[in-house]
Scaffold this active site. Structure first.
Site, short mmCIF file in Angstrom:
data_model
loop_
_atom_site.label_atom_id
_atom_site.label_comp_id
_atom_site.label_asym_id
_atom_site.label_seq_id
_atom_site.Cartn_x
_atom_site.Cartn_y
_atom_site.Cartn_z
N ASP A 165 -13.72 21.64 -30.83
CA ASP A 165 -13.94 20.02 -31.60
C ASP A 165 -15.34 19.77 -31.47
O ASP A 165 -15.55 18.61 -31.15
CB ASP A 165 -12.94 19.32 -30.82
CG ASP A 165 -12.92 17.95 -31.53
OD1 ASP A 165 -13.10 17.75 -32.66
OD2 ASP A 165 -12.64 16.69 -30.91
N GLU A 418 -9.60 24.15 -21.26
CA GLU A 418 -8.34 24.06 -22.01
C GLU A 418 -8.01 25.33 -22.49
O GLU A 418 -7.81 25.46 -23.68
CB GLU A 418 -8.42 23.25 -23.44
CG GLU A 418 -8.68 21.79 -22.57
CD GLU A 418 -8.41 20.73 -24.01
OE1 GLU A 418 -8.35 20.91 -24.67
OE2 GLU A 418 -7.95 19.47 -23.36
N TYR A 474 -4.41 13.00 -22.64
CA TYR A 474 -4.58 12.13 -23.77
C TYR A 474 -3.20 11.16 -23.91
O TYR A 474 -2.63 11.06 -25.25
CB TYR A 474 -4.88 12.70 -24.97
CG TYR A 474 -6.30 12.92 -25.09
CD1 TYR A 474 -7.38 12.28 -25.53
CD2 TYR A 474 -6.76 14.66 -24.40
CE1 TYR A 474 -8.60 12.64 -25.25
CE2 TYR A 474 -7.84 14.70 -24.60
CZ TYR A 474 -9.07 13.79 -24.78
OH TYR A 474 -10.35 14.34 -24.56
N GLU A 512 -11.13 14.63 -18.93
CA GLU A 512 -11.09 14.01 -20.34
C GLU A 512 -10.08 13.06 -20.35
O GLU A 512 -8.82 13.35 -19.95
CB GLU A 512 -11.04 15.01 -21.38
CG GLU A 512 -12.10 15.89 -21.63
CD GLU A 512 -11.83 16.82 -22.95
OE1 GLU A 512 -11.18 16.57 -23.80
OE2 GLU A 512 -12.72 17.83 -22.88
C1 EVA Z 1 -10.43 15.44 -28.34
N1 EVA Z 1 -9.81 16.72 -26.90
O1 EVA Z 1 -9.80 15.58 -28.97
C2 EVA Z 1 -10.95 16.32 -27.16
C3 EVA Z 1 -11.99 17.24 -27.60
C4 EVA Z 1 -12.18 18.11 -26.51
O2 EVA Z 1 -13.11 16.95 -28.39
C5 EVA Z 1 -9.86 18.16 -25.86
O3 EVA Z 1 -11.42 19.22 -24.67
O4 EVA Z 1 -8.85 18.44 -25.36
C6 EVA Z 1 -11.16 18.77 -25.83
O5 EVA Z 1 -13.28 19.18 -26.82
O6 EVA Z 1 -11.33 14.34 -28.79
#
Ligand code: EVA
Length: 599
Positions: A165, A418, A474, A512
């Site tokens: 990404d 990942e 997330y 993250e």
């Molecule tokens: C995202 N999610 O969705 C981030 C990506 C990143 O930019 C991830 O490790 O799981 C990736 O590169 O914003």
């Protein structure tokens, strides 16, 4: 001489000239440049700054998105002093390069984020003009680090199809130096610190390409010599050592010399040295034997126009913004950054998790969506390409560790971002790479890797390889966003309860978590993409994290908005920044600033 990745320096023994500036460039869409001997001179070049990512300089889409072979060329004058070797050093060329000097092939390098050097002493004309030609290729495939593929369009032109990404910025993205080093020279060195009460013992090892004696001397900030030793291996004992601490850096100067029988200096290399130890113990990360909680960011090398080129002013602004939010750490997601970042972190007392470009190890053009929404297995580590991929991955780890091992700021190496880890072949792929990294890092720093959403304790096969478990999560964005935030919180707690069972003796950090937020959007009550929602998202995530004592760090995603490939999931890039792309704070920056002042 053997390859040396030491950062260039100038003194009485060695020096360099910078080859940065305006080079010539030409695209080679047919891939016929070599047949047509473009290494003898480019037929129809245009000007291109070096270093820079070429993409955002152009106004035409086919040039910005160009994928394939392209050539660079420059000329330089060399004086007639042939007493020293002439070494050509590229800070990085993305992703692979063939280098020619005066039309003759000087070398090849695969991997777009680490330096490489070529001894061109036998190819140059002393006291004359010389030409450097470079054939670069920026295609992605399943053996390249990072991984991806190439899309060939209906009219035959190609574009990159990254399995990751961020924009596939490429070119000669870091500085080019022409080094002059003595015929017998210092190739590399490393140090390992042991603390004994208030004192420190630093064992060092120096590699040279000759047999003469080595002297190591250590000076404090007042230029007072505090220790010295003779030999390629030795110990430097420091009484009342001034430790390198988080956000309170103290740097000694280590001066290495090769001397002849009469005591004359043959080569000399000065370096900075921070006295500190790093280890994990039980659930904690210990710096100088004391627990440290990681607060900060996943970043990118990314800025308007320059792409991934290093720029001191932008980097200085980034450190100011990070310090203003009371951060102490960042991860070099998803590749090793320019060397100057680490030098600045050494000075600032920032902690770095240094990441190899092993990203996109999943066959998906929207891995970020998979990263939230369940992530299906693509059996990536069962393909025939795996052996070659592993070889490139191993080289990338080796070059990163050789280059970065002497920075006190580097407290851990991350060996992946990942990948699919839910079947035994993934473990078989990664185990030798972790063994290798442990073997070559003289400091034996903690190793880690960022785990994807479906790498849960019941399915994952790779967390056991890591000294620090690192999660990308997330909940509240890709999983159960907006009105479903309560469900996200419940699901997050459920997963953390599972990690609690396996983390009885290991620290866990978040590498993250974040929510896309458009800087101009405000909405009361909140909606996804508005600044209010980014705050609610973080408040929920922090509420959950604070319930688990093995959580030892929180690196939010991302420090700033950044460029990606086009698509319906991205609004001219990823907007999960705490700061905008031009480094102005969103509301969440104030939330982090407050939280991190209390943590
Ligand atoms: C995202 N999610 O969705 C981030 C990506 C990143 O930019 C991830 O490790 O799981 C990736 O590169 O914003």
């Amino acid at each position: 001489m053997k390859q040396s990745l030491l950062y260039p320096c100038t003194n009485a023994c060695r020096n360099f000239i910078s080859l940065d500036g305006l080079w010539k460039m030409q695209f080679d869409p047919e891939g016929t440049g070599s047949e047509q001997n473009w290494q003898n001179g480019l037929p129809e070049p245009f000007s291109m700054p070096v270093p820079a990512s070429f993409a955002d300089i152009f106004t035409e889409k086919e040039k910005r998105d160009y994928c394939g072979d392209f050539w660079y060329e420059t000329k330089f004058y060399l004086d007639d002093d042939d007493s020293r070797n002439v070494i050509l050093r590229f800070g990085s060329i993305t992703h692979r390069a063939d280098v020619y000097v005066n039309s003759i092939k000087a070398g090849y390098h695969e991997g777009g984020f680490t330096p490489f050097v070529l001894d061109i002493t036998g190819l140059v004309h002393f006291g004359n003009k010389n030409r450097i030609s470079v054939r670069v290729n920026n295609e992605l495939n399943e053996t390249s680090i990072p991984c991806g593929s190439v899309k060939t369009h209906i009219d035959g032109h190609k574009t990159a199809a990254p399995y990751f990404d961020f924009f596939n910025y490429s070119g000669i993205q870091r500085s080019v130096h022409l080094l002059r080093v003595p015929k017998e020279s210092i190739i590399d060195y490393d140090t390992v610190t042991k603390l004994e009460g208030n004192d420190a013992v630093i064992s060092y090892h120096v590699t040279t390409d000759g047999d003469h004696e080595v002297i190591a001397e250590l000076f404090d900030c007042e230029h007072q010599k505090v220790a010295s030793s003779k030999g390629k291996d030795g110990e430097l004992s420091v009484k009342d050592a001034h430790l390198w601490k988080v956000r309170d850096a103290y740097l000694y100067s280590l001066v290495l010399q090769i001397v002849d029988e009469e005591g004359n200096t043959i080569d000399k290399y000065p370096a900075k040295l921070g006295i500190r130890t790093i280890e994990t113990k039980g659930k904690e990360i210990l710096l100088n034997g004391k627990p440290v909680y990681l607060k900060g960011y996943g970043k990118h090398e990314d800025f308007e126009v320059i792409g991934r080129q290093f720029n001191y002013a932008v980097a200085a602004r980034d450190f100011e913004c990070m310090k203003w939010t009371n951060a102490n750490c960042f991860r070099t997601s998803h590749y090793p950054y320019a060397e100057e970042w680490y030098q600045m972190a050494d000075e600032e007392g920032f902690l770095i998790i240094d990441e190899v470009p092993a990203v996109g190890m999943m066959r998906s053009l929207m891995n970020f969506a998979a990263a939230g929404a369940g992530g299906k297995d693509t059996r990536f580590f069962m393909a025939d390409t795996v052996k070659e991929l592993q070889n490139n991955h191993r080289n990338a780890i080796e070059e990163m560790i050789i280059r970065d091992k002497n920075h006190p700021s580097v407290i851990a190496f991350s060996l992946f971002n990942e990948p699919e880890t839910t079947y035994p072949e993934a473990h078989d792929y990664f185990r030798p790479l972790f063994d290798f990294a442990r073997q070559i890092d003289p400091e034996k720093r903690p190793l880690t890797g960022a785990l994807l959403v479906n790498s849960t304790p019941d399915k994952d096969t790779c967390a056991s390889l890591c000294d620090i478990i690192a999660l990308n999560r997330y909940y509240g964005w890709y999983i159960a966003g907006g009105p479903d935030l309560p469900e996200a919180e419940a699901a997050f707690r459920k997963e953390m309860d599972e990690w609690a069972k396996v983390c009885d003796n290991k620290p866990l950090i978040f590498t993250e978590f974040g929510a896309d937020t458009y800087a101009s959007e405000h909405k009361l009550p909140s909606v996804m993409w508005a600044q209010e929602y980014q705050n609610e998202y973080y408040e929920m995530n922090f509420r959950v994290m604070s319930c688990y004592d093995f959580v030892q760090g929180e690196l939010v995603w991302n420090f700033a908005d950044f460029q990606t490939t086009e698509g319906i999931m991205r609004v001219n890039g990823n907007k999960k920044g705490i700061f905008t792309r031009n480094r102005q704070p969103k509301d969440a920056a104030y939330l982090l600033k407050k939280r991190w002042s209390e943590k």
